[in-house]
Enzyme design. Structure first.
Site, PDB file in Angstrom:
ATOM      1  N   GLY A   1       1.814 -10.160   4.652  1.00 15.39           N
ATOM      2  CA  GLY A   1       2.723  -9.241   5.344  1.00 15.39           C
ATOM      3  C   GLY A   1       2.134  -8.866   6.689  1.00 15.39           C
ATOM      4  O   GLY A   1       2.029  -9.703   7.595  1.00 15.39           O
TER       5      GLY A   1
ATOM      6  N   ASP B   1       0.837  -1.205   0.000  1.00 17.40           N
ATOM      7  CA  ASP B   1       0.000   0.000   0.000  1.00 17.40           C
ATOM      8  C   ASP B   1       0.880   1.266   0.000  1.00 17.40           C
ATOM      9  O   ASP B   1       0.661   2.196  -0.793  1.00 17.40           O
ATOM     10  CB  ASP B   1      -0.840  -0.046   1.297  1.00 17.40           C
ATOM     11  CG  ASP B   1      -2.165   0.670   1.180  1.00 17.40           C
ATOM     12  OD1 ASP B   1      -2.449   1.204   0.086  1.00 17.40           O
ATOM     13  OD2 ASP B   1      -2.902   0.691   2.174  1.00 17.40           O
TER      14      ASP B   1
HETATM   15  P1  ADP Z   1      -1.088  -7.309   3.900  1.00 14.62           P
HETATM   16  O1  ADP Z   1      -1.492  -6.218   4.841  1.00 14.62           O
HETATM   17  O2  ADP Z   1      -2.201  -7.719   2.965  1.00 14.62           O
HETATM   18  O3  ADP Z   1      -0.429  -8.448   4.602  1.00 14.62           O
HETATM   19  P2  ADP Z   1       1.502  -6.195   3.060  1.00 14.62           P
HETATM   20  O4  ADP Z   1       1.723  -5.091   2.091  1.00 14.62           O
HETATM   21  O5  ADP Z   1       1.869  -5.949   4.492  1.00 14.62           O
HETATM   22  O6  ADP Z   1      -0.027  -6.617   2.887  1.00 14.62           O
HETATM   23  O7  ADP Z   1       2.302  -7.483   2.575  1.00 14.62           O
HETATM   24  C1  ADP Z   1       1.875  -8.358   1.575  1.00 14.62           C
HETATM   25  C2  ADP Z   1       3.097  -9.030   0.931  1.00 14.62           C
HETATM   26  O8  ADP Z   1       3.721  -8.116   0.038  1.00 14.62           O
HETATM   27  C3  ADP Z   1       4.186  -9.450   1.921  1.00 14.62           C
HETATM   28  O9  ADP Z   1       4.666 -10.721   1.512  1.00 14.62           O
HETATM   29  C4  ADP Z   1       5.260  -8.382   1.753  1.00 14.62           C
HETATM   30  O10 ADP Z   1       6.562  -8.885   1.991  1.00 14.62           O
HETATM   31  C5  ADP Z   1       5.119  -8.027   0.293  1.00 14.62           C
HETATM   32  N1  ADP Z   1       5.544  -6.658  -0.118  1.00 14.62           N
HETATM   33  C6  ADP Z   1       5.795  -5.576   0.656  1.00 14.62           C
HETATM   34  N2  ADP Z   1       6.132  -4.512  -0.118  1.00 14.62           N
HETATM   35  C7  ADP Z   1       6.069  -4.945  -1.417  1.00 14.62           C
HETATM   36  C8  ADP Z   1       6.305  -4.333  -2.690  1.00 14.62           C
HETATM   37  N3  ADP Z   1       6.667  -3.052  -2.798  1.00 14.62           N
HETATM   38  N4  ADP Z   1       6.137  -5.093  -3.792  1.00 14.62           N
HETATM   39  C9  ADP Z   1       5.767  -6.396  -3.715  1.00 14.62           C
HETATM   40  N5  ADP Z   1       5.528  -7.022  -2.548  1.00 14.62           N
HETATM   41  C10 ADP Z   1       5.682  -6.319  -1.413  1.00 14.62           C
END
Ligand code: ADP
Length: 185
Positions: free
Chosen positions: A134, A43
């Protein structure tokens, strides 16, 4: 075909390591939270790189469609602002608690509603992060299987999309998705 590329009907499912906000697919999927006001992880990266236009559109969606926030499993679409992708599909994955609070069904919905929305807009290519694995703590082995199974079932039924890319942040996550894809696709 490479070990990170799988064929489903006429569509390709690709697994790559990288930053979702850099992808040049027609749409990116944001692992948003129900406020739609931005956050960390995926996000944060999407809003930082996409600029203020995305947040303005999210605010409008909150006022006009979802005053109490976007429910888990639902999806909405905005433009891509300054991103290479033209659109961002915002969906809310489930927070993992015990696995018995409907988490698997809600994760299926998040993927399915995102795919349906992109296809209904005539988009051909879409990139997903690993939703919920994440901050929302969904175990990635389980989540990867649901993600790939849901995409495969969607592409089996529906031939509007040409390419679905999973963008995994780490090589470890990529390996988990590759293993699941070899079993499922
Ligand atoms: P959620 O709140 O749905 O768990 P997150 O953004 O915290 O979403 O994490 C979802 C996944 O995306 C995790 O495996 C994290 O490591 C990964 N992630 C974090 N930043 C990025 C990015 N910029 N691009 C791709 N994946 C990412």
């Amino acid at each position: 075909m490479a070990d990170d590329e799988f064929q489903v009907g006429k569509a390709k499912v690709c697994l790559v390591q990288g930053d979702i906000s850099e992808q040049d697919t027609d749409a990116l999927v944001n692992a948003a939270n129900s406020t739609l006001m931005g956050g960390g992880g995926v996000d944060g990266a999407i809003h930082r790189k996409g600029g203020p236009k995305i947040l303005e559109e999210c605010k409008r969606i909150r006022v006009t469609e979802w005053p109490d926030g976007l429910p888990t499993g639902k999806a909405v679409i905005t433009s891509g602002g300054n991103l290479k992708a033209r659109y961002v599909v915002h969906t809310v994955g489930p927070v993992w608690r015990s696995g018995t609070r409907g988490e698997p069904e809600l994760l299926v919905e998040a993927y399915c509603n995102s795919l349906t929305l992109a296809a209904s807009k005539g988009l051909k290519t879409i990139a997903f992060p690993s939703i919920s694995t994440g901050a929302y703590s969904y175990p990635i082995e389980k989540a990867s299987r649901i993600a790939l199974k849901t995409v495969k079932e969607f592409l089996d039924k529906e031939d509007k999309l040409d390419k679905v890319v999973f963008v995994l942040f780490t090589s470890h996550d990529l390996e988990i998705y590759k293993k699941a894809a070899r079993e499922i696709i």
